[in-house]
Design an enzyme around this catalytic site. Structure first.
Site, short mmCIF file in Angstrom:
data_model
loop_
_atom_site.label_atom_id
_atom_site.label_comp_id
_atom_site.label_asym_id
_atom_site.label_seq_id
_atom_site.Cartn_x
_atom_site.Cartn_y
_atom_site.Cartn_z
CG HIS A 78 -5.84 -2.37 0.21
ND1 HIS A 78 -5.10 -1.94 -0.88
CD2 HIS A 78 -5.24 -1.81 1.29
CE1 HIS A 78 -4.12 -1.17 -0.47
NE2 HIS A 78 -4.17 -1.07 0.83
CB SER A 87 -0.95 -0.03 1.19
OG SER A 87 -1.98 0.91 1.05
#
Length: 734
Positions: free
Chosen positions: A702, A585
């Site tokens: 994610h 990320s």
């Protein structure tokens, strides 16, 4: 640099379609913009990239590593304990199960009664359907109902189900009301519309008869930034839901909390990395409470008191308090509140109030301390903790002097611990218990007595006796001393520098603290070392540390990664032929930046769900909300520093780049997969070195809700890449 005995296969062909934009007077070429789409051409290209990964990774390595990771995933996982009216809620993933179950107990270590079992849901028994998982839960204040967030395919748009919690004293139907729910459990309601509602944006009414929550649109229609605060009463039904507030500021996210005693609804509006404004909802209107401030502030109600944790006047946070009645009146200033805990060297992470005690979690030099105080702030005792550990969560019983916390460390598997706060001494004489009220003026390792916690749940994983854990400090730019944790097995023979993985994040106030990585155990057993850098942009030293790694100072984050890597090499632990860098990320952005800025420093890089095109990140999914952290590409000043480090725009075709393993997810509703796609394409077609690999998962997002089988696949591929590039020999045991 690669350790392959045979050349890596050539990557698939990627067509170039150069799009040139003039941004602030600068022509910017984007040859792979077509990979931002989600059409058949991109899906075909993604399939070819996945096939390329399978061809490039060593099958023999994967076959030898997979059983070790399969064994490591087959242990129980335990989530936080939440107490409501004598009921103890927790999540437990049993060995062999893909998903955690939600259970309730009548005592902290009592027998589990299953409320929700996602493993029994039909979608999770059908290979042709995306897996569904329970991402979060929130019990009502009376413990009689629980709301759960259900995700499909691992995205972060949740269906919210509300279930009853059966009374154990009453005989229940032995067959579940809904498949996957426990015996006697009934579905009370399903909230209308699907969006990003989560545990932090949902609060129960004081009487348990309804919910207040923040609803958003979905990712598919580009409406994740459209937000409403809604009130839902079960007696009225979903069609009579009330919209309390519509909110369209893309940079601000509302949070809601309810005082279970008075029923007061408080609403916080906070930027992703900015200040927080607090309001109360009274007589149909929002009344301002704490609004004239740039401070980051949280509020917790308990027994007539509003506890206010803030960095106003204290960069590492302090705790203030006022009555709930005064909070309800509005127009409150920090100066009116009484100071319970002043700022100190340790950063206040959380405070849990119980009837007569406060449990305070602080971090100092990125590892945890726990202390027990009376409600005026007087320190009564320290909780006995091992060195270099992390307290991962804390919770308490509103009605009794008990609390719970999660504990982990590099040499300590995750455990759930319980505390009897009544063991902390009564205050008779401050000096007698080594107590000092003004903690800004004393050493937090003072002479307060220690109390011990009790084991409730713990992960059954062996910790090697020879595991060394160290904290080092390295010099970085602008005089910063950056903490780096290092762990390795001392008695494992290594001929030469150790293969080493350096991990970091460096952003959004997220701190890197000691954690137990079960999937690191084989790497450590085979002579590897693991290091974690506390790069600027995190919160290891409070808001100044965060601000030193954001906006125009973001380069400091990358400087800290580089400083850590260089120091590891200079110490003799490793060298540039055996050093990998890893992050995900925002940490994936850090990896992309240091690979393009210092390709000579790394033997390999692992870059997960990353941001990499920093001139277009604001155009996708939640990207606009991150401009408060990174700066806005449409601002000329921000454009200059973003362009200077944007990994996608700084690939040097003349430099030899290390092998890079990118991972992303087609269903990621936070960071768009085009970042990884475009970067992989550019490296494959324009850069020297490699190989450059891109793995895209189709049934996850994610990182939420991954089944155990998917985790084993991901760990096998990631570590096979690392082993091959760093030249690690696979041992016989972990």
């Amino acid at each position: 640099m690669s350790r392959r005995s045979a050349p890596a296969p050539s990557p698939p062909e990627t067509r170039r379609e150069v799009v040139t934009e003039t941004l602030h007077g600068v022509d910017v070429d984007d040859p792979y913009r077509w990979l931002e789409a989600d059409d058949d051409a991109v899906r075909e290209w993604t399939d070819e990239q996945n096939a390329h990964v399978d061809a490039a990774l060593d099958d023999g390595l994967r076959d030898r590593l997979r059983p070790r990771f399969a064994d490591l995933v087959e242990v129980a996982d335990y989530g936080p304990i939440t107490v409501r009216e004598g009921r103890y809620f927790a999540t437990v993933r049993e060995p062999g199960a893909d998903h955690a179950r939600l259970v309730v107990r009548d005592a902290p270590d009592g027998e589990d009664r299953v409320l929700v079992d996602p493993n029994a849901w039909p979608a999770n028994r059908d290979d042709d359907r995306p897996p569904r998982s329970m991402a979060w839960y929130v019990p009502s204040h009376d413990g009689e109902r629980v709301a759960i967030g259900v995700t499909e395919g691992g995205d972060e748009n949740y269906d919210v189900r509300v279930l009853s919690v059966p009374d154990p004293s009453e005989p229940g139907d032995e067959s579940p009301a809904t498949e996957g729910d426990g015996a006697g459990v009934e579905e009370v309601a399903v909230l209308p519309d699907r969006g990003r509602v989560n545990a932090g944006s949902l609060a129960w009414a004081a009487d348990g008869g309804g919910l207040v929550y923040v609803a958003t649109g979905g990712a598919a229609d580009g409406a994740q930034m459209d937000k409403e605060i809604r009130r839902f009463r079960f007696a009225d039904g979903p069609d009579d839901e009330t919209v309390l507030l519509e909110h369209d500021d893309q940079h601000v996210w509302p949070r809601v909390t309810v005082d279970p005693d008075s029923g007061l609804l408080a609403v916080a509006f906070s930027e992703m990395v900015g200040g927080t404004e607090w309001y109360v909802h009274v007589d149909g209107d929002l009344r301002p409470v704490l609004t004239d401030t740039d401070a980051e502030t949280s509020v917790r109600f308990h027994d007539g008191t509003a506890f206010v944790s803030t960095d106003h006047g204290a960069p590492r946070r302090r705790l203030l308090a006022c009555s709930v009645d005064r909070f309800r009146e509005g127009d409150l200033s920090f100066e009116e509140c009484r100071e319970v805990l002043p700022g100190s060297e340790g950063i206040i992470q959380s405070v849990v109030p119980t009837p007569e005690r406060l449990l305070v979690h602080r971090q100092r030099d990125a590892h945890s301390r726990l202390s027990v105080h009376d409600r005026d702030g007087t320190r009564l005792s320290e909780v006995s903790l091992p060195s270099y550990c992390s307290v991962t969560w804390v919770s308490g019983n509103r009605d009794a002097p008990e609390a719970f916390f999660g504990l982990t460390g590099f040499d300590r598997p995750p455990a759930v611990r319980g505390l009897d706060l009544a063991d902390a001494p009564e205050v008779e004489d401050d000096e007698a218990v080594g107590n000092v009220r003004d903690e800004a003026e004393h050493d937090e390792d003072g002479d307060a007595p220690e109390i011990s916690s009790t084991a409730i749940d713990s992960v059954d994983l062996p910790v090697p006796d020879d595991l060394v854990v160290e904290q080092r400090f390295v010099d970085s730019t602008d005089g910063a001393e950056v903490p780096v944790f290092v762990c390795y097995r001392e008695d494992v023979a290594v001929d030469g520098p150790r293969p080493t993985q350096l991990y970091g994040y460096g952003g959004f106030r997220n701190s890197i603290t000691p954690s137990f990585g079960r999937f690191r155990l084989p790497f450590l057993a085979d002579g590897g070392a693991f290091a974690a850098v506390c790069a600027r942009g995190g919160y290891e030293y409070g808001e100044p540390w965060h601000e030193a790694g954001m906006l125009g100072d973001k380069q400091h984050t990358f400087d800290d990664f580089v400083a850590a890597g260089e120091a590891l090499c200079e110490s003799g632990l490793t060298d540039t032929d055996h050093l990998a860098v890893a992050g995900g990320s925002n940490g994936g952005l850090s990896v992309g930046a240091v690979v393009t800025q210092r390709p000579d420093l790394w033997a390999a890089a692992q870059c997960a769900v990353p941001l990499l095109d920093m001139l277009r990140f604001h155009r996708f999914l939640l990207g606009e909300s991150w401009t408060t952290e990174y700066g806005h590409p449409e601002d000329p000043e921000a454009f200059e520093y973003l362009r200077a480090y944007s990994p996608y725009h700084n690939v040097d075709p003349e430099a030899t780049h290390p092998p890079v393993y990118f991972t992303t997810a087609a269903s990621d509703t936070r960071v768009h997969p085009s970042h990884a796609r475009k970067m992989a394409a550019r490296l494959q077609n324009e850069a020297e070195g490699g190989p450059f690999l891109l793995r895209t998962k189709s049934e996850t997002g994610h990182g939420v809700g991954k089944p155990a089988s998917m985790i084993v696949d991901e760990q096998t591929d990631s570590w096979a890449f690392c082993y091959e590039q760093l030249g690690v020999e696979v041992g016989d045991d972990a």
